[in-house]
Design an enzyme around this catalytic site. Structure first.
Site, mmCIF file in Angstrom:
data_model
loop_
_atom_site.group_PDB
_atom_site.id
_atom_site.type_symbol
_atom_site.label_atom_id
_atom_site.label_comp_id
_atom_site.label_asym_id
_atom_site.label_seq_id
_atom_site.Cartn_x
_atom_site.Cartn_y
_atom_site.Cartn_z
ATOM 1 C CG HIS A 74 -1.790 1.045 1.301
ATOM 2 N ND1 HIS A 74 -3.153 1.167 0.972
ATOM 3 C CD2 HIS A 74 -1.643 2.385 1.882
ATOM 4 C CE1 HIS A 74 -3.658 1.920 1.479
ATOM 5 N NE2 HIS A 74 -2.779 3.044 1.751
ATOM 6 C CD GLU A 75 1.869 3.386 3.706
ATOM 7 O OE1 GLU A 75 2.010 4.406 3.235
ATOM 8 O OE2 GLU A 75 0.768 3.009 4.222
ATOM 9 C CG ASP A 108 -4.465 6.643 1.778
ATOM 10 O OD1 ASP A 108 -4.008 5.625 1.263
ATOM 11 O OD2 ASP A 108 -4.291 7.410 2.466
ATOM 12 C CG HIS A 114 0.645 6.224 -0.810
ATOM 13 N ND1 HIS A 114 -0.434 6.831 -1.028
ATOM 14 C CD2 HIS A 114 0.060 5.193 0.509
ATOM 15 C CE1 HIS A 114 -1.252 6.545 -0.586
ATOM 16 N NE2 HIS A 114 -1.397 5.829 0.535
#
EC number: 3.4.-.-
Length: 914
Positions: free
Chosen positions: A156-157, A167, A160
């Site tokens: 998930h990170e 998000d 980014h």
């Protein structure tokens, strides 16, 4: 400039072009190499943490591989281990890896108990992030219930960091109306779950179905969407990667475009997979046909700092008092900037190289003084940069390997042979920081810092701008604790006439004050120097060096907190004042300012963005006055006020990152960047961390048909400030950038207004719609736009894709305000169906005086909700009892599963009644 030099300059611009990033990550045959994960020096020694990092990345690699259609995996990772940890045979010295260029930082949570993984993102959709932040508690698996498996959250990170997506949840707005029905903010919309609120009274808690607000039509505060344990949906990782079935990113087919989340707001309703698909990474890869290998890891331990100064003493250094200014800046670096315990050597060069000092360890003031006496005092000869670099490598190799060492290279001369030692530089493993002095410094110079992860700076011949001292003052260690680094509090200069005075103040805050140095320079005669501490006591003891034309005093102990005053008097000369200090305590994080440009090259008419990140530890500093000074090679200085307002160039409001567009190019060549930051009566440190881009905090989950809750996170209150007033002063060098394709004057207006990114809409009485946004400018966020075009539609995609065909709102009375002002506009929708349950979407374009249009704004929405008119009822005794736990189904749930939950809760209710 001859044809050869011109072609080399174009080649170097091509090599340097792109987003400014010190990251060493490279994509090689589908595998990411050069990832740096750093363990913060303040993390207590725990060897198991290293293995936990390895396990996390290994789990993440396979998850990433499957989530991206077999395109990407983690190939090799370097783990930076603090110098204070015990040495091990398998720990080796880093090469280019430093804390400053680490992609992931593992550090203790600030404030305590805030173990949320998050990623710093300063830029727009699709732009790489700055750094991933993790805590030891998260990495060790102690926060599984709050954030899910570490490997999944790391992916998930990574999305980014690497691809600039956002998000797909929203902590501030968890539900929205769609066609009159309440929907949970989620992606994809097919994720099933329960809407429930936890109520507590008298020491006991129970679950209750969410009730809706009769004014807004939305659920009450505290209502949560709890996803079902068993799902069939596979997306999306940017919503809730912790759900077992979630193994993909949302695509254009299943993306929830209506959900009010950051991904939709920042990325123009694009799905995360569409953004990833547009990335350079995606374009240069094809899916693999075999399983990827497991990641490999190298363990690197930070050692003592090793730095060699490589200083140009060629004949051109006599121009503009450059050699003397080099001495002044070099003395600041040796007396103050470089840290105790560092090893320092010195080489000078013209057409040959001369070793002025072998490596000397700085253990005392006398070691510093000895090195200052080795600075060059005479200039002659040609320029051979490679000769100077090779000599520096030899100096370092006499005592240490060149891996992880640093070279500070200053030159003012042209040298068309510099590229001949590029391979030697790459193989050395040394980090090279470059200082280009004057307008004629070698055009390939920046490539040396670019290829080694060094810092690139430029200083003009305008002494009053103090550029050379700023450049050397910025070269504190990229490793070690922040408490050991030199922090610049002030940097000012002025040309005085007829016994004029240069007066000013410097704020000494409680986070600094150790080894504070006041340094004054002049160009002809020593000025009168007056300095008073906050109590009014005059400070004496200045060391005056008439040959170098400088004077300095170091304040003993910890400098007094408060406002220090200075007055300098001189005639017909230029004076500068520089103040540096260190943290007052190893346990109290100092307020720091780090500044940078978004790119290291600016190609007209593409705008640049200047950033300043102001923090105390992890806490952002809000409402500071921040100013950027950008000086071109022509000596022209542009002043910009940087803002943290979430508009224009600024990605997020109140996150401590201040930003502004730069469009005022006046020539091709180098530009230097300096930032002043001042904290006053309105400035404050935010105790809690603002909403960050990172894996969602899990409010609760369903286990054996029963809802389990995590302890609530402390609410973020922007008015809840630890200090009502934070007074400080700082200066920071933002390095330099190179501009190209700038036309000769008069420069044409090719800059449109910037995109409006904070459009909001609310319904007022009488079905009026109230819009608010931050005004853009005529040129991005400068000046005043000419007009606005506002259009509306009941279809969000039609508004985005067919904006010019959508219904236009009458804005005759709407006169744009100056950039960064708040705009408010009230209108009533006409010629469009707007009845109960209608969703209406609104967007804006700004237009400047030469009819250049901004990008389409973020799309705002309103949903008309008219509550049913019901007569008041008298509550029965049963209704006045604690309410029966209930549920609301947000999506289809298997019937047997619903019955199990209802049967269990009814049984609990019967026991209560009995």
């Amino acid at each position: 400039m001859g044809p050869f030099k011109s072609s080399v300059f174009i080649l170097i611009l091509h090599l340097l072009e792109g987003v400014l990033s010190n990251s060493l990550i490279q994509l090689n045959n589908n595998g990411y190499e050069g990832i740096v994960i750093a363990i913060d020096p303040n993390v207590p020694e725990d060897e198991t943490l290293i293995q936990q990092i390895k396990d996390m990345v290994t789990q993440a690699s396979l998850y990433l591989f499957e989530a991206t259609g077999k395109r990407f995996y983690f190939k090799n990772v370097a783990i930076l281990i603090p110098e204070t940890w015990k040495t091990k045979p398998d720990y080796v010295r880093p090469k280019l890896e430093t804390y400053k260029n680490a992609d992931v930082l593992v550090a203790e949570s600030t404030p305590p108990q805030n173990d949320k993984p998050y990623t710093e993102q300063m830029g727009k959709c699709g732009e790489k992030g700055e750094r991933i932040h993790l805590t030891p508690n998260f990495v060790s698996g102690k926060k599984l219930r709050e954030h899910g498996p570490q490997g999944r959250a790391f992916v998930h990170e990574w999305a980014h960091l690497r691809w600039g997506v956002f998000d797909e949840y929203n902590n501030d707005e968890k539900f929205y109306l769609s066609n009159g029905k309440i929907q949970a903010v989620r992606c994809s919309a097919g994720i099933a779950g329960i809407n429930v609120v936890k109520k507590c009274q008298g020491g006991s808690c129970y679950n209750k179905k969410c009730t809706f607000n009769k004014v807004t039509g939305l659920y009450e505060k505290g209502c949560e969407f709890i996803p079902q344990t068993h799902q069939t949906e596979k997306a999306s990782i940017m919503f809730a990667q912790y759900i077992d079935s979630i193994v993909e990113f949302c695509t254009e087919q299943n993306h929830n475009k209506e959900a009010p989340n950051m991904q939709n707001q920042k990325c123009n309703l694009q799905s995360t997979w569409e953004v990833i698909r547009d990335s350079e990474d995606f374009k240069k890869t094809t899916p693999m046909t075999t399983q990827p290998p497991k990641p490999t890891f190298s363990l690197l331990q930070i050692g003592q700092r090793i730095v060699c100064l490589v200083l140009d003493k060629s004949g051109s250094m006599v121009t503009g008092d450059r050699l003397n200014r080099l001495n002044q800046a070099g003395q600041l670096f040796l007396l103050q900037t470089v840290e105790l315990g560092s090893w320092v050597g010195m080489v000078t060069f013209d057409s040959a190289a001369y070793v002025q000092s072998e490596l000397v360890q700085i253990n005392s003031g006398s070691d510093r003084d000895t090195l200052t006496k080795r600075l060059p005092t005479a200039a002659a000869g040609g320029t051979s940069i490679c000769t100077g670099l090779r000599s520096a490598f030899t100096v370092i190799q006499k005592k240490y390997p060149t891996d992880g060492s640093e070279i500070v290279l200053l030159t003012d001369g042209e040298d068309n042979t510099i590229s001949r030692c590029f391979n030697e530089v790459k193989q050395s493993g040394a980090v090279i920081h470059t200082v280009a002095l004057g307008p004629s410094a070698a055009q390939e110079l920046e490539q040396l810092s670019k290829m080694t992860g060094g810092f690139q700076t430029y200083a003009s011949d305008q002494a009053q701008n103090n550029g050379l001292i700023d450049a050397f003052g910025a070269l504190s260690s990229g490793n070690g604790a922040v408490s050991q680094r030199s922090i610049q509090l002030e940097s000012k200069g002025l040309t005085l006439q007829n016994s004029q005075w240069m007066n000013g103040t410097v704020i000494m805050d409680s986070t600094v004050g150790k080894e504070t140095l006041f340094l004054i320079t002049w160009t002809t005669q020593p000025p009168q120097i007056l300095l008073w501490d906050p109590s009014g006591k005059k400070q004496d003891g200045f060391v005056v060096d008439k040959n170098t034309k400088m004077a300095y005093v170091q304040i003993p102990g910890i400098a007094k907190v408060g406002t220090w005053k200075y007055s300098l008097q001189a005639s017909s000369q230029t004076l500068t004042l520089t103040v540096t200090s260190r943290a007052s305590s190893a346990t109290l994080p100092p307020i720091t300012v780090t500044s940078k440009m978004n790119k290291d090259t600016g190609k007209f008419p593409s705008p640049m963005i200047v950033y300043a990140n102001i923090r105390q530890g992890a806490s952002p500093i809000l409402r500071a006055r921040v100013t950027a000074l950008i000086e071109s090679v022509n000596g022209k200085t542009i002043t910009l006020e940087l803002l943290d307002n979430g508009a224009g160039a600024d990605a997020t409001k109140d996150d401590g990152v201040y930003s502004r567009y730069f469009t005022t190019y006046d020539t091709n060549g180098r530009y230097s960047v300096k930032v002043w930051a001042l904290g006053g009566v309105n400035t404050a440190r935010q105790r809690t961390i603002p909403q960050q881009n990172g894996a969602m905090f899990i409010p609760g989950w369903i286990e054996n048909d029963e809802i389990k809750w995590n302890p609530s996170r402390p609410e973020i209150n922007k008015d809840d400030l630890q200090d009502k007033q934070v007074c400080f002063s700082r200066t920071s060098s933002g390095g330099s950038f190179v501009a190209s394709d700038v036309p000769k004057a008069p420069i044409p207006d090719l800059f449109p207004p910037c995109q409006i990114t904070d459009l909001k809409a609310e319904i007022h009485e009488g079905r009026l719609i109230n819009l608010t946004w931050t005004a853009p400018g005529d040129d991005y966020d400068q000046g005043t736009a000419y007009k606005y075009i506002i259009r509306i539609s009941t279809s969000i995609l039609d508004l985005r894709d067919k904006f010019n065909e959508s219904l236009q709102v009458n804005t005759t009375a709407l006169i744009p305000k100056e950039a960064n002002s708040e705009e408010v506009f009230l209108f009533k929708p006409e010629n469009i169906t707007f009845e109960n349950g209608t969703d209406l979407f609104i967007a804006i374009q700004a237009v400047d005086k030469v009819d250049l249009k901004s990008e389409l704004s973020n799309i705002a929405r309103v949903s008309l909700f008219i509550p049913a008119q019901t007569p008041p009822e008298t509550p029965s005794p049963d209704e006045m009892s604690p309410p029966c736990p209930d549920i609301h189904i947000n999506s289809t749930i298997p019937g047997i599963h619903i019955l199990k939950i209802m049967w269990k809760w009814l049984g609990e209710l019967q026991l209560t009644i009995a």
